[in-house]
Design a protein around this motif. Structure first.
Motif, PDB file in Angstrom:
ATOM      1  N   ALA A 111      42.081  -8.657  23.479  1.00 29.30           N
ATOM      2  CA  ALA A 111      43.050  -8.332  21.998  1.00 29.30           C
ATOM      3  C   ALA A 111      44.232  -7.597  22.691  1.00 29.30           C
ATOM      4  CB  ALA A 111      42.153  -7.280  21.437  1.00 29.30           C
ATOM      5  N   LYS A 161      44.681  -4.796  25.382  1.00 32.53           N
ATOM      6  CA  LYS A 161      43.394  -4.393  25.907  1.00 32.53           C
ATOM      7  C   LYS A 161      43.119  -5.596  26.964  1.00 32.53           C
ATOM      8  CE  LYS A 161      41.111  -2.469  21.929  1.00 32.53           C
ATOM      9  NZ  LYS A 161      39.574  -2.799  20.977  1.00 32.53           N
ATOM     10  N   SER A 180      28.490  -5.586  22.577  1.00 38.06           N
ATOM     11  CA  SER A 180      28.636  -5.713  21.237  1.00 38.06           C
ATOM     12  C   SER A 180      28.654  -6.828  20.442  1.00 38.06           C
ATOM     13  CB  SER A 180      30.164  -4.982  21.286  1.00 38.06           C
ATOM     14  OG  SER A 180      31.067  -6.084  21.777  1.00 38.06           O
ATOM     15  N   LYS A 199      33.312  -9.130  13.038  1.00 38.26           N
ATOM     16  CA  LYS A 199      33.838  -7.964  12.466  1.00 38.26           C
ATOM     17  C   LYS A 199      35.352  -7.909  12.908  1.00 38.26           C
ATOM     18  CE  LYS A 199      29.281  -5.663  13.551  1.00 38.26           C
ATOM     19  NZ  LYS A 199      28.663  -4.752  14.478  1.00 38.26           N
ATOM     20  N   PRO A 200      36.058  -7.000  12.299  1.00 33.36           N
ATOM     21  CA  PRO A 200      37.647  -6.902  12.513  1.00 33.36           C
ATOM     22  C   PRO A 200      37.606  -6.534  14.304  1.00 33.36           C
ATOM     23  CG  PRO A 200      37.099  -5.846  10.613  1.00 33.36           C
ATOM     24  CD  PRO A 200      35.831  -6.071  11.090  1.00 33.36           C
ATOM     25  N   GLY A 201      36.696  -5.876  14.592  1.00 36.99           N
ATOM     26  CA  GLY A 201      36.870  -5.398  16.090  1.00 36.99           C
ATOM     27  C   GLY A 201      36.753  -6.875  16.907  1.00 36.99           C
ATOM     28  N   ASP A 202      36.499  -7.998  16.431  1.00 42.16           N
ATOM     29  CA  ASP A 202      36.143  -9.485  17.295  1.00 42.16           C
ATOM     30  C   ASP A 202      37.648 -10.003  17.359  1.00 42.16           C
ATOM     31  OD1 ASP A 202      33.116  -9.750  15.758  1.00 42.16           O
ATOM     32  OD2 ASP A 202      33.362  -8.894  17.605  1.00 42.16           O
ATOM     33  N   THR A 203      38.794  -9.341  16.803  1.00 41.70           N
ATOM     34  CA  THR A 203      39.865 -10.287  16.619  1.00 41.70           C
ATOM     35  C   THR A 203      40.387 -10.228  17.906  1.00 41.70           C
ATOM     36  OG1 THR A 203      40.363  -9.357  14.244  1.00 41.70           O
ATOM     37  CG2 THR A 203      42.196 -10.014  15.773  1.00 41.70           C
ATOM     38  N   THR A 251      40.987 -14.308  14.219  1.00 43.77           N
ATOM     39  CA  THR A 251      41.258 -13.021  13.412  1.00 43.77           C
ATOM     40  C   THR A 251      40.393 -12.833  12.127  1.00 43.77           C
ATOM     41  OG1 THR A 251      43.736 -13.519  13.695  1.00 43.77           O
ATOM     42  CG2 THR A 251      43.284 -12.024  11.890  1.00 43.77           C
ATOM     43  N   SER A 273      39.359  -7.434   7.253  1.00 44.29           N
ATOM     44  CA  SER A 273      38.550  -6.323   6.779  1.00 44.29           C
ATOM     45  C   SER A 273      38.443  -6.494   5.181  1.00 44.29           C
ATOM     46  CB  SER A 273      38.511  -4.785   6.961  1.00 44.29           C
ATOM     47  OG  SER A 273      40.167  -4.863   6.436  1.00 44.29           O
TER      48      SER A 273
END
Length: 123
Positions: A40, A43, A63, A87-91, A120, A123
């Motif tokens: 990401a 990161k 996760s 989930k949005p965090g998987d983007t 992408t 949410s």
């Protein structure tokens, strides 16, 4: 030499599913451990899932356990990543990687990489 080409990324709503595919060239695909990494913006690249050459062993990032499944079809020189309940965090950009040894979870352990495919999750 192994060449890897990913496909299957896209835009999906939270809770949705995607299946990534990675097609590999080379006659020795079945002897390679394979993995999916993601990165990401801002990161570090992290290993999401990995699978041994005979599918006997797998690894998952905590996760994604229970949501993602890695599999491979050696006859088709292809490895898959089924992603459910996204989930949005998987983007991230998702990369396929290969190494001619036991699988590992560090990017530095893999010699061959695909170009990446964007996932992408809204949410």
């Amino acid at each position: 030499q192994v060449q890897l080409v990913e496909s299957g990324g896209g835009l999906v709503q939270a809770g949705g599913s995607l299946r990534l595919s990675c097609a590999a060239s080379g006659r020795t695909f079945s002897s390679y451990a394979m993995a999916w990494f993601r990165q990401a913006p801002g990161k570090e690249r992290e290993c999401v899932a990995a699978i041994s050459w005979a599918s006997a062993s797998t690894y998952y990032l905590d996760s994604v356990k229970g949501r993602f499944t890695i599999s491979r079809e050696n006859a088709k020189n292809t490895v898959y990543l089924q992603m459910n309940n996204l989930k949005p965090g998987d983007t991230a950009v998702y990369y396929c990687a290969a190494r001619s040894s036991l699988y590992g979870a560090s990017p530095g352990e893999y010699a061959y990489w695909g170009q990446g495919t964007q996932v992408t999750v809204s949410s």
